[in-house]
Design an enzyme around this catalytic site. Structure first.
Site, mmCIF file in Angstrom:
data_model
loop_
_atom_site.group_PDB
_atom_site.id
_atom_site.type_symbol
_atom_site.label_atom_id
_atom_site.label_comp_id
_atom_site.label_asym_id
_atom_site.label_seq_id
_atom_site.Cartn_x
_atom_site.Cartn_y
_atom_site.Cartn_z
ATOM 1 N N GLU A 1 -25.783 29.172 -1.221
ATOM 2 C CA GLU A 1 -26.833 29.981 -1.872
ATOM 3 C C GLU A 1 -28.209 29.785 -1.250
ATOM 4 O O GLU A 1 -29.200 29.660 -1.970
ATOM 5 C CB GLU A 1 -26.892 29.634 -3.369
ATOM 6 C CG GLU A 1 -25.602 29.958 -4.091
ATOM 7 C CD GLU A 1 -25.615 29.514 -5.551
ATOM 8 O OE1 GLU A 1 -25.167 30.294 -6.394
ATOM 9 O OE2 GLU A 1 -26.054 28.395 -5.846
HETATM 10 C C1 TNX Z 1 -23.101 28.111 -8.271
HETATM 11 S S1 TNX Z 1 -21.015 26.910 -6.611
HETATM 12 C C2 TNX Z 1 -23.582 27.035 -7.559
HETATM 13 C C3 TNX Z 1 -24.195 25.910 -8.273
HETATM 14 C C4 TNX Z 1 -24.309 26.183 -9.746
HETATM 15 C C5 TNX Z 1 -23.047 26.830 -10.242
HETATM 16 C C6 TNX Z 1 -23.043 27.056 -11.722
HETATM 17 C C7 TNX Z 1 -22.149 26.676 -5.716
HETATM 18 C C8 TNX Z 1 -21.783 26.306 -4.392
HETATM 19 N N1 TNX Z 1 -23.383 26.863 -6.206
HETATM 20 O O1 TNX Z 1 -25.455 25.637 -7.727
HETATM 21 O O2 TNX Z 1 -24.516 24.968 -10.393
HETATM 22 O O3 TNX Z 1 -22.885 28.056 -9.600
HETATM 23 O O4 TNX Z 1 -21.800 27.524 -12.170
#
Ligand code: TNX
Length: 527
Positions: free
Chosen positions: A343
């Site tokens: 992300e």
């Molecule tokens: C996505 S999964 C994220 C996390 C969050 C999560 C909450 C991922 C690689 N990144 O930063 O905590 O969703 O469900």
């Protein structure tokens, strides 16, 4: 009697279950009745999770003595430690005073002498007869996995005449090996911090289901949780708070080493994650010079993602990353370093790729292998790197570059997803994941083009934006983690929810005895 194997599909599981079930009926039907000598030797069905590769029900039962002895062969320190671990777990379960020894008339024997190399590192064979429990493994690690099976086999029986309770297990022969080499869980200590004892408790729970990889998410926008001596404001500032603005916390390197050693003793590898270049607000808030603007943002206590980025073209960014990787690698016994990489919505793609490539070289310089969320597949990654699938097909790009894959599909394997819309805590952006849904998927059919030749295994991550206590951890983790453990360990062909749910039901009293606050889903016919 012939071995019954899981690849004969559902039959094995049903036969095993019925065999053990039938052995505990008050008025057993032939031929079982003729095999049972006394009502006090009849034990309830156990419902092993994960289901072993082969199980052959035997004749009679083993009764545990209050002062039973566990012997080891050879009596190495490692084997002796495993014996004392088993003794402690059996004593916790039964209230008995089982001890360990290297000679004498032990009724439980753990041995690596003369074992079959085909059992591999984690495999074991187990034979339970009226007089002996004999666990054999090629490696101590296999003994440790088999010890978990022994813990699950022991059941309590109340004598109908004397009302005395006795502990024992129905005779059985088991041969067992895991399907995948990587069976993991992740705990996010960044959104809310959990201390050393809470983490050890999580590790113990993982061990019970034969998991072997523990991923610790150590940094995020809301918190930096690992001491870095050359950058001490990371914890002083970055570790000062958490989601919602409550207390913070962090592990000293000594704490981290203690956790890693605790896990290692349980044949669980700790994988530290420092998430970058996104999910870095806590670091950016600690050091103004890490920001492209030269100004530190305030600490962040919300739960949005994707807004922070390290400054890709500043030299100090790489000094920082190298110091972090060097210090943390030095206290990490495992071979992997997790660089996050997910992300990074505030990092332009070309910069992101340059960054991942540089970080990859730094990690290699400190003799660790790179693992990252599947977005890192955009970089020039190669074998032996690992990409962790969560919500796209970028993992396939990783495979095409020679990387291996760990499967954590968010719609199936995310422990922070609510069970249903009434679940008090957790999130629902990926899916509602009830216990059946969490069980009914397979790593080999998750991404087109990614199959078992590319897949190391699976991991279930617990993100903790909404998780504040160990009770919360338990509730979201169990009983789903038992299902993930089975997906990782047991043959695909033997897995069916309609059979599994009865074995899971039999785990209910065990989870309760272990003090685990599990979710008593009405999908499961709990005892
Ligand atoms: C996505 S999964 C994220 C996390 C969050 C999560 C909450 C991922 C690689 N990144 O930063 O905590 O969703 O469900």
């Amino acid at each position: 009697m012939k071995c019954i194997r899981t690849n004969t599909n559902k039959t094995i599981a049903v036969v095993l279950f019925l065999a053990i079930l039938s052995a505990c009926k008050e008025e057993p039907t032939e031929p079982v009745a003729s095999l049972i000598q006394s009502p006090t030797t009849i034990f309830p069905p156990v419902g092993l999770i994960p289901l072993p590769e082969s199980v052959q029900p035997g004749i009679g039962s083993f009764v545990l003595k209050r002062n039973g002895v566990i012997l080891t062969e050879p009596a190495t320190d490692e084997n002796k430690w495993i014996a004392s671990y088993l003794a402690a777990k059996l004593n916790d379960l039964t209230g008995y005073s089982v001890t360990t020894g290297s000679a004498g008339t032990g009724k439980i024997i753990l041995t690596t002498t003369g074992a079959d190399a085909a059992l591999g590192d984690e495999g074991y064979s187990l034979s339970v007869t009226d007089s002996l429990v004999k666990l054999t493994a090629y490696r101590p690690e296999g003994l440790f996995r088999g010890v978990q099976t022994i813990r699950q086999l022991f059941a309590l029986k109340t004598d109908s005449v004397s009302s005395d309770t006795i502990w024992g297990c129905t005779s059985v022969t088991i041969r067992d090996r895991p399907r995948y080499e990587w069976r993991g869980a992740m705990l996010d200590v960044a959104r809310h911090f959990f201390g050393v004892n809470d983490v050890k408790r999580f590790i113990d729970q993982m061990a019970y289901y034969k998991l072997n990889t523990f991923h610790l998410h150590l940094s995020d926008d809301q918190g930096w949780r690992i001491e870095i001596q050359s950058w001490d404001k990371l914890t002083a500032i970055g570790g000062s708070t958490s989601v919602g603005g409550g207390a913070g916390g962090f592990f000293t390197q000594k704490d981290f080493a203690e956790i890693a050693a605790y896990a290692q003793q349980r044949y669980i590898t700790v994988i530290p994650e420092v998430d970058m270049p996104g999910h870095t607000n806590a670091a950016l808030a600690s050091y103004a010079e890490l920001n492209c603007s030269g100004t530190a943002p305030p600490m962040f206590t919300g739960i949005q993602v994707g807004f922070s980025s390290l400054c890709i073209d500043k030299a100090i960014t790489y000094t920082f990353v190298e110091d972090v990787v060097r210090e943390l690698s030095a206290v990490t016994p495992g071979e992997y370093f997790h660089i996050g990489g997910d992300e990074a919505h505030s990092t332009p793609t070309a910069e992101y790729i340059r960054f991942i490539d540089s970080v990859q070289s730094i990690v290699k310089k400190y003799n660790k292998k790179v693992i990252g969320w599947e977005e890192i597949a955009q970089g020039n990654i190669a074998s032996p790197s690992v990409v962790q699938h969560w919500n796209s097909s970028l993992a396939l790009q990783g495979v095409n570059k020679g990387a291996k894959v760990v499967m954590s599909p968010s719609t199936k394997a995310y422990l922070d997803m609510k069970y249903d819309k009434t679940t008090r805590i957790g999130q629902d952006w990926a899916a509602l994941i009830n216990v059946q849904s969490a069980y009914e998927w397979d790593p080999s059919t998750t991404i087109d083009g990614v199959n078992d030749t590319h897949i190391l295994g699976l991991e279930a991550p617990l993100w903790t934006e909404t998780i504040l206590t160990t009770n919360d951890i338990d509730y979201m983790t169990f009983p789903r983690l038992a299902g993930y453990a089975e997906i990782g360990w047991s043959a695909k062909a033997g897995r069916e929810w309609d059979e599994y749910k009865y074995r899971l039901a039999a785990q209910g009293p065990r989870l309760a005895r272990l003090g685990i606050n599990f979710y008593r889903s009405d999908e499961v016919p709990w005892k």
